[in-house]
Motif scaffolding. Structure first.
Motif, PDB file in Angstrom:
ATOM      1  N   VAL A   1       0.848  -1.196   0.000  1.00 24.50           N
ATOM      2  CA  VAL A   1       0.000   0.000   0.000  1.00 24.50           C
ATOM      3  C   VAL A   1       0.884   1.247   0.000  1.00 24.50           C
ATOM      4  O   VAL A   1       1.967   1.259   0.590  1.00 24.50           O
ATOM      5  N   LEU A   2       0.407   2.283  -0.654  1.00 22.54           N
ATOM      6  CA  LEU A   2       1.096   3.563  -0.718  1.00 22.54           C
ATOM      7  C   LEU A   2       0.738   4.381   0.517  1.00 22.54           C
ATOM      8  O   LEU A   2      -0.439   4.648   0.763  1.00 22.54           O
ATOM      9  N   LEU A   3       1.754   4.754   1.305  1.00 23.69           N
ATOM     10  CA  LEU A   3       1.530   5.561   2.498  1.00 23.69           C
ATOM     11  C   LEU A   3       2.443   6.778   2.485  1.00 23.69           C
ATOM     12  O   LEU A   3       3.513   6.758   1.879  1.00 23.69           O
ATOM     13  N   ILE A   4       1.984   7.819   3.168  1.00 28.60           N
ATOM     14  CA  ILE A   4       2.808   8.998   3.379  1.00 28.60           C
ATOM     15  C   ILE A   4       3.050   9.166   4.876  1.00 28.60           C
ATOM     16  O   ILE A   4       2.237   8.733   5.695  1.00 28.60           O
ATOM     17  N   GLN A   5       4.174   9.786   5.209  1.00 28.75           N
ATOM     18  CA  GLN A   5       4.353  10.249   6.578  1.00 28.75           C
ATOM     19  C   GLN A   5       3.993  11.720   6.557  1.00 28.75           C
ATOM     20  O   GLN A   5       4.614  12.526   5.848  1.00 28.75           O
TER      21      GLN A   5
ATOM     22  N   TRP B   1       1.887   8.161   9.903  1.00 28.95           N
ATOM     23  CA  TRP B   1       1.779   7.566   8.570  1.00 28.95           C
ATOM     24  C   TRP B   1       0.309   7.452   8.223  1.00 28.95           C
ATOM     25  O   TRP B   1      -0.529   7.182   9.091  1.00 28.95           O
ATOM     26  N   ALA B   2      -0.018   7.666   6.942  1.00 32.20           N
ATOM     27  CA  ALA B   2      -1.422   7.692   6.530  1.00 32.20           C
ATOM     28  C   ALA B   2      -1.550   7.394   5.044  1.00 32.20           C
ATOM     29  O   ALA B   2      -0.576   7.488   4.288  1.00 32.20           O
TER      30      ALA B   2
ATOM     31  N   VAL C   1       7.297   9.140   1.498  1.00 30.41           N
ATOM     32  CA  VAL C   1       6.307   8.415   0.707  1.00 30.41           C
ATOM     33  C   VAL C   1       6.891   7.034   0.474  1.00 30.41           C
ATOM     34  O   VAL C   1       8.056   6.913   0.071  1.00 30.41           O
ATOM     35  N   ALA C   2       6.106   5.991   0.725  1.00 30.13           N
ATOM     36  CA  ALA C   2       6.652   4.638   0.605  1.00 30.13           C
ATOM     37  C   ALA C   2       5.573   3.623   0.270  1.00 30.13           C
ATOM     38  O   ALA C   2       4.408   3.790   0.644  1.00 30.13           O
ATOM     39  N   TRP C   3       5.987   2.561  -0.418  1.00 33.22           N
ATOM     40  CA  TRP C   3       5.160   1.372  -0.620  1.00 33.22           C
ATOM     41  C   TRP C   3       5.478   0.435   0.532  1.00 33.22           C
ATOM     42  O   TRP C   3       6.636   0.077   0.739  1.00 33.22           O
ATOM     43  N   LEU C   4       4.463   0.021   1.292  1.00 36.89           N
ATOM     44  CA  LEU C   4       4.679  -0.815   2.462  1.00 36.89           C
ATOM     45  C   LEU C   4       3.729  -2.008   2.473  1.00 36.89           C
ATOM     46  O   LEU C   4       2.557  -1.882   2.128  1.00 36.89           O
TER      47      LEU C   4
ATOM     48  N   GLU D   1       4.624  -4.631   7.575  1.00 32.86           N
ATOM     49  CA  GLU D   1       5.545  -3.556   7.961  1.00 32.86           C
ATOM     50  C   GLU D   1       4.865  -2.430   8.731  1.00 32.86           C
ATOM     51  O   GLU D   1       5.523  -1.471   9.134  1.00 32.86           O
ATOM     52  N   LEU D   2       3.566  -2.519   8.951  1.00 30.25           N
ATOM     53  CA  LEU D   2       2.819  -1.387   9.485  1.00 30.25           C
ATOM     54  C   LEU D   2       2.755  -1.317  11.009  1.00 30.25           C
ATOM     55  O   LEU D   2       2.565  -0.239  11.568  1.00 30.25           O
ATOM     56  N   ASP D   3       2.906  -2.449  11.698  1.00 27.78           N
ATOM     57  CA  ASP D   3       2.714  -2.461  13.149  1.00 27.78           C
ATOM     58  C   ASP D   3       3.631  -1.496  13.895  1.00 27.78           C
ATOM     59  O   ASP D   3       3.227  -0.905  14.893  1.00 27.78           O
TER      60      ASP D   3
END
Length: 156
Positions: free
Chosen positions: A33-37, A44-45, A122-125, A129-131
């Motif tokens: 998923v594409l997330l931004i900080q 992160w969102a 900006v990252a693909w995660l 990796e989200l916890d």
């Protein structure tokens, strides 16, 4: 402008606005998923933001994703509607916004990853990796619903 998210906080200020907004759950070919900080609070969102006059709501997700990540996307579905009155967003300018967000499913169709004034990373995660990341509980719920791929949209 700074931002504080209040979730079921009895000491939160009273809301004084509601602004329709969107987020985009964008996945790549590897299922990440594409997330931004976010630059305003460090969380992160999913990329997203407020609806502008004269714009279709799905176009809000497309525009905001481009602005915050550099990527062009195509909206492919609706994940859910998030309107919990217990989630208030307090901004440093005095606005206290009640949550009203539509989460869209989307796929990338062009562009290049880039940060912006609203995104420091900006990252693909992957889901695994989200916890360890600071993610607001309301946003984490939207991400979980995105990965779940339920047939019916969430309404809450």
């Amino acid at each position: 402008m700074s931002r504080i998210d209040h979730i079921n906080n009895p000491d939160a200020p009273e809301p004084n606005s509601v602004v329709p907004s969107t987020v985009a759950f964008v996945t790549d070919d590897e299922g990440r998923v594409l997330l931004i900080q976010r630059s305003d609070n460090g969380d992160w969102a999913l990329p997203g933001g407020g609806h502008d006059l004269g714009e279709r709501i799905a176009d809000t997700a497309v525009r905001e994703t481009k602005e915050e990540t550099g990527l062009d996307i195509e909206v492919t579905g609706v994940i859910g509607l998030y309107t919990d009155p217990g989630h208030l967003i307090e901004y440093s300018d005095g606005e206290v916004r009640q949550q009203f967000s539509i989460s869209f499913r989307a796929k990338p169709v062009g562009g290049t990853l880039a940060t912006s004034a609203e995104s420091i990373q900006v990252a693909w995660l992957g889901a695994d990796e989200l916890d360890a990341l600071p993610i607001n509980p309301s946003m984490r719920l939207r991400i979980e619903h995105g990965f779940a791929k339920d047939a019916e949209p969430y309404i809450g």
